[in-house]
Design an enzyme around this catalytic site. Structure first.
Site, PDB file in Angstrom:
ATOM      1  N   ASP A 136      -5.784 -11.145  14.288  1.00  0.00           N
ATOM      2  CA  ASP A 136      -4.870 -10.104  14.770  1.00  0.00           C
ATOM      3  C   ASP A 136      -5.107  -9.771  16.236  1.00  0.00           C
ATOM      4  O   ASP A 136      -4.279  -9.117  16.871  1.00  0.00           O
ATOM      5  CB  ASP A 136      -4.962  -8.845  13.894  1.00  0.00           C
ATOM      6  CG  ASP A 136      -6.356  -8.245  13.878  1.00  0.00           C
ATOM      7  OD1 ASP A 136      -7.338  -8.971  14.149  1.00  0.00           O
ATOM      8  OD2 ASP A 136      -6.476  -7.039  13.604  1.00  0.00           O
ATOM      9  N   SER A 183     -11.315  -2.936   7.805  1.00  0.00           N
ATOM     10  CA  SER A 183     -12.267  -3.967   8.217  1.00  0.00           C
ATOM     11  C   SER A 183     -13.252  -4.255   7.093  1.00  0.00           C
ATOM     12  O   SER A 183     -13.652  -5.401   6.884  1.00  0.00           O
ATOM     13  CB  SER A 183     -13.037  -3.516   9.468  1.00  0.00           C
ATOM     14  OG  SER A 183     -12.225  -3.619  10.612  1.00  0.00           O
ATOM     15  N   GLU A 226      -4.891   4.467  14.105  1.00  0.00           N
ATOM     16  CA  GLU A 226      -5.815   3.553  14.788  1.00  0.00           C
ATOM     17  C   GLU A 226      -6.497   4.152  16.008  1.00  0.00           C
ATOM     18  O   GLU A 226      -7.468   3.589  16.499  1.00  0.00           O
ATOM     19  CB  GLU A 226      -5.105   2.245  15.180  1.00  0.00           C
ATOM     20  CG  GLU A 226      -4.047   2.356  16.270  1.00  0.00           C
ATOM     21  CD  GLU A 226      -2.673   2.755  15.735  1.00  0.00           C
ATOM     22  OE1 GLU A 226      -2.551   3.081  14.544  1.00  0.00           O
ATOM     23  OE2 GLU A 226      -1.712   2.748  16.538  1.00  0.00           O
ATOM     24  N   HIS A 247       0.087   1.172  16.134  1.00  0.00           N
ATOM     25  CA  HIS A 247      -0.218   0.038  17.035  1.00  0.00           C
ATOM     26  C   HIS A 247       0.868  -0.066  18.112  1.00  0.00           C
ATOM     27  O   HIS A 247       1.461  -1.121  18.327  1.00  0.00           O
ATOM     28  CB  HIS A 247      -0.363  -1.269  16.243  1.00  0.00           C
ATOM     29  CG  HIS A 247      -1.539  -1.251  15.308  1.00  0.00           C
ATOM     30  ND1 HIS A 247      -2.842  -1.325  15.750  1.00  0.00           N
ATOM     31  CD2 HIS A 247      -1.608  -1.121  13.967  1.00  0.00           C
ATOM     32  CE1 HIS A 247      -3.663  -1.250  14.717  1.00  0.00           C
ATOM     33  NE2 HIS A 247      -2.942  -1.119  13.625  1.00  0.00           N
ATOM     34  N   VAL A 264     -15.102 -11.252  15.503  1.00  0.00           N
ATOM     35  CA  VAL A 264     -15.472 -10.721  16.822  1.00  0.00           C
ATOM     36  C   VAL A 264     -14.422  -9.727  17.299  1.00  0.00           C
ATOM     37  O   VAL A 264     -13.239  -9.886  17.019  1.00  0.00           O
ATOM     38  CB  VAL A 264     -15.578 -11.911  17.805  1.00  0.00           C
ATOM     39  CG1 VAL A 264     -15.480 -11.455  19.236  1.00  0.00           C
ATOM     40  CG2 VAL A 264     -16.870 -12.658  17.563  1.00  0.00           C
ATOM     41  N   LEU A 265     -14.852  -8.707  17.989  1.00  0.00           N
ATOM     42  CA  LEU A 265     -13.881  -7.802  18.620  1.00  0.00           C
ATOM     43  C   LEU A 265     -14.419  -7.340  19.966  1.00  0.00           C
ATOM     44  O   LEU A 265     -15.555  -6.887  20.071  1.00  0.00           O
ATOM     45  CB  LEU A 265     -13.622  -6.580  17.728  1.00  0.00           C
ATOM     46  CG  LEU A 265     -12.662  -5.539  18.314  1.00  0.00           C
ATOM     47  CD1 LEU A 265     -11.248  -6.090  18.431  1.00  0.00           C
ATOM     48  CD2 LEU A 265     -12.640  -4.272  17.473  1.00  0.00           C
ATOM     49  N   ARG A 290       0.838  -1.198   0.000  1.00  0.00           N
ATOM     50  CA  ARG A 290       0.000   0.000   0.000  1.00  0.00           C
ATOM     51  C   ARG A 290       0.883   1.263   0.000  1.00  0.00           C
ATOM     52  O   ARG A 290       2.074   1.191   0.313  1.00  0.00           O
ATOM     53  CB  ARG A 290      -0.916   0.012   1.234  1.00  0.00           C
ATOM     54  CG  ARG A 290      -2.033  -0.994   1.158  1.00  0.00           C
ATOM     55  CD  ARG A 290      -2.814  -1.080   2.451  1.00  0.00           C
ATOM     56  NE  ARG A 290      -2.027  -1.647   3.525  1.00  0.00           N
ATOM     57  CZ  ARG A 290      -2.446  -1.769   4.786  1.00  0.00           C
ATOM     58  NH1 ARG A 290      -3.645  -1.345   5.115  1.00  0.00           N
ATOM     59  NH2 ARG A 290      -1.672  -2.299   5.707  1.00  0.00           N
ATOM     60  N   ALA A 320     -10.385 -12.237  12.932  1.00  0.00           N
ATOM     61  CA  ALA A 320      -9.980 -11.654  14.226  1.00  0.00           C
ATOM     62  C   ALA A 320      -8.628 -12.171  14.707  1.00  0.00           C
ATOM     63  O   ALA A 320      -8.235 -11.915  15.853  1.00  0.00           O
ATOM     64  CB  ALA A 320     -11.053 -11.934  15.272  1.00  0.00           C
ATOM     65  N   TYR A 340      -0.336   4.208  10.729  1.00  0.00           N
ATOM     66  CA  TYR A 340      -0.679   3.210  11.747  1.00  0.00           C
ATOM     67  C   TYR A 340       0.564   2.979  12.607  1.00  0.00           C
ATOM     68  O   TYR A 340       1.673   2.823  12.069  1.00  0.00           O
ATOM     69  CB  TYR A 340      -1.037   1.862  11.098  1.00  0.00           C
ATOM     70  CG  TYR A 340      -2.383   1.807  10.423  1.00  0.00           C
ATOM     71  CD1 TYR A 340      -3.562   2.021  11.135  1.00  0.00           C
ATOM     72  CD2 TYR A 340      -2.490   1.484   9.075  1.00  0.00           C
ATOM     73  CE1 TYR A 340      -4.802   1.945  10.509  1.00  0.00           C
ATOM     74  CE2 TYR A 340      -3.724   1.411   8.452  1.00  0.00           C
ATOM     75  CZ  TYR A 340      -4.875   1.638   9.171  1.00  0.00           C
ATOM     76  OH  TYR A 340      -6.095   1.557   8.554  1.00  0.00           O
ATOM     77  N   LYS A 386       2.251   1.737   7.298  1.00  0.00           N
ATOM     78  CA  LYS A 386       2.628   0.893   8.438  1.00  0.00           C
ATOM     79  C   LYS A 386       3.522   1.657   9.407  1.00  0.00           C
ATOM     80  O   LYS A 386       4.125   2.670   9.067  1.00  0.00           O
ATOM     81  CB  LYS A 386       3.381  -0.360   7.959  1.00  0.00           C
ATOM     82  CG  LYS A 386       2.546  -1.305   7.127  1.00  0.00           C
ATOM     83  CD  LYS A 386       1.290  -1.745   7.815  1.00  0.00           C
ATOM     84  CE  LYS A 386       1.504  -2.878   8.790  1.00  0.00           C
ATOM     85  NZ  LYS A 386       0.224  -3.392   9.319  1.00  0.00           N
TER      86      LYS A 386
HETATM   87  N1  LIG Z   1      -7.069 -10.111   9.555  1.00  0.00           N
HETATM   88  C1  LIG Z   1      -7.140  -8.900   9.056  1.00  0.00           C
HETATM   89  O1  LIG Z   1      -6.493  -8.590   8.064  1.00  0.00           O
HETATM   90  C2  LIG Z   1      -8.054  -7.880   9.672  1.00  0.00           C
HETATM   91  C3  LIG Z   1      -8.389  -6.702   8.985  1.00  0.00           C
HETATM   92  C4  LIG Z   1      -9.290  -5.819   9.588  1.00  0.00           C
HETATM   93  C5  LIG Z   1      -9.823  -6.112  10.851  1.00  0.00           C
HETATM   94  N2  LIG Z   1      -9.452  -7.260  11.486  1.00  0.00           N
HETATM   95  C6  LIG Z   1      -9.993  -7.651  12.805  1.00  0.00           C
HETATM   96  O2  LIG Z   1     -11.320  -8.125  12.664  1.00  0.00           O
HETATM   97  C7  LIG Z   1     -11.951  -8.065  13.939  1.00  0.00           C
HETATM   98  C8  LIG Z   1     -13.332  -7.443  13.811  1.00  0.00           C
HETATM   99  O3  LIG Z   1     -13.203  -6.075  13.472  1.00  0.00           O
HETATM  100  P1  LIG Z   1     -14.479  -5.119  13.274  1.00  0.00           P
HETATM  101  O4  LIG Z   1     -13.967  -3.854  12.687  1.00  0.00           O
HETATM  102  O5  LIG Z   1     -15.574  -5.832  12.595  1.00  0.00           O
HETATM  103  O6  LIG Z   1     -14.898  -4.855  14.797  1.00  0.00           O
HETATM  104  P2  LIG Z   1     -16.298  -4.278  15.296  1.00  0.00           P
HETATM  105  O7  LIG Z   1     -16.052  -3.701  16.640  1.00  0.00           O
HETATM  106  O8  LIG Z   1     -16.947  -3.451  14.245  1.00  0.00           O
HETATM  107  O9  LIG Z   1     -17.212  -5.578  15.465  1.00  0.00           O
HETATM  108  C9  LIG Z   1     -16.989  -6.562  16.423  1.00  0.00           C
HETATM  109  C10 LIG Z   1     -18.334  -7.180  16.776  1.00  0.00           C
HETATM  110  O10 LIG Z   1     -18.073  -8.336  17.605  1.00  0.00           O
HETATM  111  C11 LIG Z   1     -19.191  -8.426  18.466  1.00  0.00           C
HETATM  112  N3  LIG Z   1     -18.911  -9.364  19.532  1.00  0.00           N
HETATM  113  C12 LIG Z   1     -18.209  -9.191  20.690  1.00  0.00           C
HETATM  114  N4  LIG Z   1     -18.198 -10.336  21.416  1.00  0.00           N
HETATM  115  C13 LIG Z   1     -18.910 -11.256  20.700  1.00  0.00           C
HETATM  116  C14 LIG Z   1     -19.260 -12.610  20.904  1.00  0.00           C
HETATM  117  N5  LIG Z   1     -18.905 -13.263  22.001  1.00  0.00           N
HETATM  118  N6  LIG Z   1     -19.992 -13.231  19.951  1.00  0.00           N
HETATM  119  C15 LIG Z   1     -20.383 -12.588  18.826  1.00  0.00           C
HETATM  120  N7  LIG Z   1     -20.082 -11.302  18.585  1.00  0.00           N
HETATM  121  C16 LIG Z   1     -19.362 -10.640  19.501  1.00  0.00           C
HETATM  122  C17 LIG Z   1     -19.422  -6.982  18.900  1.00  0.00           C
HETATM  123  O11 LIG Z   1     -20.714  -6.826  19.473  1.00  0.00           O
HETATM  124  C18 LIG Z   1     -19.244  -6.256  17.572  1.00  0.00           C
HETATM  125  O12 LIG Z   1     -20.486  -6.088  16.895  1.00  0.00           O
HETATM  126  C19 LIG Z   1     -10.979  -7.263  14.823  1.00  0.00           C
HETATM  127  O13 LIG Z   1     -10.217  -8.167  15.581  1.00  0.00           O
HETATM  128  C20 LIG Z   1     -10.106  -6.562  13.821  1.00  0.00           C
HETATM  129  O14 LIG Z   1      -8.835  -6.219  14.371  1.00  0.00           O
HETATM  130  C21 LIG Z   1      -8.566  -8.126  10.931  1.00  0.00           C
END
Ligand SMILES: NC(=O)c1ccc[n+]([C@@H]2O[C@H](COP(=O)([O-])OP(=O)(O)OC[C@H]3O[C@@H](n4cnc5c(N)ncnc54)[C@H](O)[C@@H]3O)[C@@H](O)[C@H]2O)c1
Length: 376
Positions: free
Chosen positions: A270, A134, A118, A96, A239-240, A15, A268, A94, A75
Site C-alpha cells: 500500500d 497492521s 489514520e 487517506h 517496512v514503513l 467491515r 507494504a 479512514y 472506508k
Molecule cells: N497490505 C495491507 O493490507 C496492510 C495492512 C496494514 C498495514 N500495511 C502496511 O504495512 C507496512 C508496515 O506497517 P507497520 O504498521 O508495521 O509500520 P511500522 O512503522 O510499525 O514499522 C515499520 C518498520 O520498518 C522499519 N524500517 C524502515 N526502513 C527500513 C529498512 N530499510 N529496512 C528494514 N526496516 C526498515 C522501521 O524502523 C519500522 O520499525 C506499512 O506500509 C503499512 O501501510 C499494509
C-alpha cells in the site's frame, strides 16, 4: 447525539464501523444509534443483534446520512456517498486524503467535519487507529505465506514448522514494526526459523528481548538481505518510512538467486511495496509469479477476515467515538490532542498540513475552528 452507521459500499468491504456491543455502549450514554439494514452482515453481526443492543434500523443509506449528526464508517466515502453528506455533519472514518484529490475537494465542498482514523496520533507518535489493521495484516501474512508455500499453489512445497527429522522453513521478515513483529511471532509459533531485520538498533534490541529463541534479529542492509534471500522460503515485506514510498529492499535481480517456489508477501504494497517486482493484487486474484517466485501483494489484507478486523478496529475506535458523542467534536478535540490531530477537513477548510501540502491547498489553523488561542 444521533449516531449513524451506514453499510460500507466500497467493493469487497465487509467491515462495519460499530458492533452491537458498541451500540450498547453508546446507548448507555444516552445516544441514539441508527444502523443501516445488513450493515454488519459481512462481519457476522446480524440486524437482530443490533436491534437487541438498542439500535434503530434504517432501510437505506440515504436515511442514515439524513438523520445522523455523526457518521461512523470504515472506508472513505466514495462518489455515490458524496451528495449524502451534509454541512457540519461529523464523519469519523479512514479517509487517506493525501491519496485522493477528488475526495479532498468533495469533502471541502460538502463542508463536513472530517476526522480521519489514520491521523489520530498519540503523544509517542504512534497511530492507535492504524495499529489494529497492521496487527491483523502481520499475522495474516504468515497464514497466507504458509498456504502459498504449498505445492498445488505453486510454492516450494515446504511445511513452515517441518516435522521430526526435517528442518523447518526459513522466514525472513523485513521491517520490525507492528506488521513485522506480528508476522515474526506467528511464524515462530508455527515452528519456522525466523530472521527479522530493521534499521533501528533500539527496535532490534527490543525484539531480541521479547522474541522466542527461533527468531534472530539482524541489521537491515543490502549485504545482509542478499545473503538471506537465497536461503529463505518465505519473505515478508513490512517496512514503513512515514510519509514516503517504501524502499525497494528486494530487487529484481535477487529473484534469480531465490529457489523456485519461494513466496514473497509484500504487506507494504500500500506504500509502493519494498519488493521491486511487487504490484497491488486483490483477494480475488492475490498472487502472480515472476521467475518461479510467488508474489502475494494484496493491498487490503484485513478485508479477508472481516470478523476479526471489525472487532480489532472497533476496539480501538469506540473509545474515541464515545468522546465525540458525549462531548461533541469541538469539546472532544479541545480536550484530547489525539483526536484533534485527526481533524483533516473542517467545514470547507483543510486543517491538516499533509493534506494541504499534497494538493497545494491553503492550510487553516485548526484552532480557529476550536475557538482555541494560538499558542506561539
Ligand atoms: N497490505 C495491507 O493490507 C496492510 C495492512 C496494514 C498495514 N500495511 C502496511 O504495512 C507496512 C508496515 O506497517 P507497520 O504498521 O508495521 O509500520 P511500522 O512503522 O510499525 O514499522 C515499520 C518498520 O520498518 C522499519 N524500517 C524502515 N526502513 C527500513 C529498512 N530499510 N529496512 C528494514 N526496516 C526498515 C522501521 O524502523 C519500522 O520499525 C506499512 O506500509 C503499512 O501501510 C499494509
Amino acid at each position: 447525539m444521533i449516531v449513524g452507521v451506514p453499510k460500507e459500499i466500497k467493493n469487497n468491504e465487509n467491515r462495519v464501523a460499530v458492533t452491537p456491543a458498541g451500540v450498547a455502549e453508546l446507548r448507555k450514554q444516552g445516544h441514539t444509534v441508527y444502523v443501516q439494514n445488513t450493515a454488519g452482515e459481512g462481519s457476522g453481526f446480524l440486524d437482530e443483534a443490533y436491534a437487541k443492543a438498542g439500535a434503530q434500523l434504517l432501510p437505506s443509506i440515504e436515511e442514515v446520512y439524513q438523520i445522523a449528526e455523526m457518521i461512523i464508517k470504515v472506508k472513505e466515502p466514495i462518489q455515490p456517498e458524496y451528495a449524502l453528506i451534509r454541512e457540519n455533519q461529523l464523519l469519523f472514518t479512514y479517509f487517506h486524503f493525501a491519496s485522493s484529490e477528488e475526495l479532498t475537494r468533495a469533502m471541502i465542498a460538502r463542508k463536513a467535519v472530517c476526522l480521519a482514523y489514520e491521523t489520530v496520533e498519540k503523544a509517542d507518535r504512534s497511530l492507535p487507529l492504524l495499529i489494529p489493521m497492521s496487527e491483523v495484516a502481520g499475522r495474516m501474512a504468515i497464514q497466507e505465506g504458509a498456504k502459498y508455500l504449498e505445492k498445488p499453489l505453486k510454492g516450494r512445497g515446504i511445511l513452515l514448522g517441518g516435522v521430526a527429522g526435517v528442518k523447518p522453513a526459513h522466514v525472513l521478515v523485513l521491517g520490525g514494526g507492528i506488521v513485522g513483529t506480528q508476522a515474526a511471532k506467528i511464524a515462530a509459533g508455527m515452528g519456522a526459523n525466523v530472521t527479522i531485520m530493521d534499521i533501528s538498533l533500539p527496535r532490534l534490541r527490543y525484539l531480541e528481548d521479547v522474541m522466542p529463541a527461533n527468531v534472530d534479529t539482524m541489521m537491515s542492509n543490502e549485504y545482509n538481505i542478499r545473503e538471506l534471500v537465497p536461503v529463505s522460503d518465505l519473505i515478508i515485506g513490512a517496512v514503513l518510512i512515514p510519509g514516503a514510498k517504501a524502499p525497494h529492499l528486494v530487487t529484481r535481480d535477487m529473484l534469480q538467486t531465490m529457489r523456485p517456489g519461494t513466496v514473497l508477501v509484500d504487506v507494504a504494497v500500500d506504500q509502493g511495496g519494498c519488493i521491486e517486482t511487487c504490484r497491488p493484487t486483490t483477494h480475488e486474484d492475490p498472487t502472480y509469479i515472476i521467475d518461479d517466485v510467488v508474489h502475494y501483494c494484496v493491498a487490503n489484507m484485513p478485508g479477508a477476515v472481516p470478523y476479526t478486523s471489525t472487532l480489532a478496529l472497533t476496539n480501538a475506535t469506540l473509545p474515541y467515538a464515545m468522546q465525540l458523542a458525549n462531548k461533541g467534536w469541538q469539546q472532544a478535540c479541545r480536550e484530547n490532542r489525539e483526536l484533534q490531530l485527526g481533524l483533516n477537513v473542517v467545514k470547507g477548510d483543510v486543517v491538516y498540513k499533509g493534506v494541504a501540502d499534497a494538493f497545494e491547498l491553503p492550510l487553516t489553523d485548526v484552532r480557529e475552528h476550536l475557538a482555541l488561542q494560538a499558542i506561539r
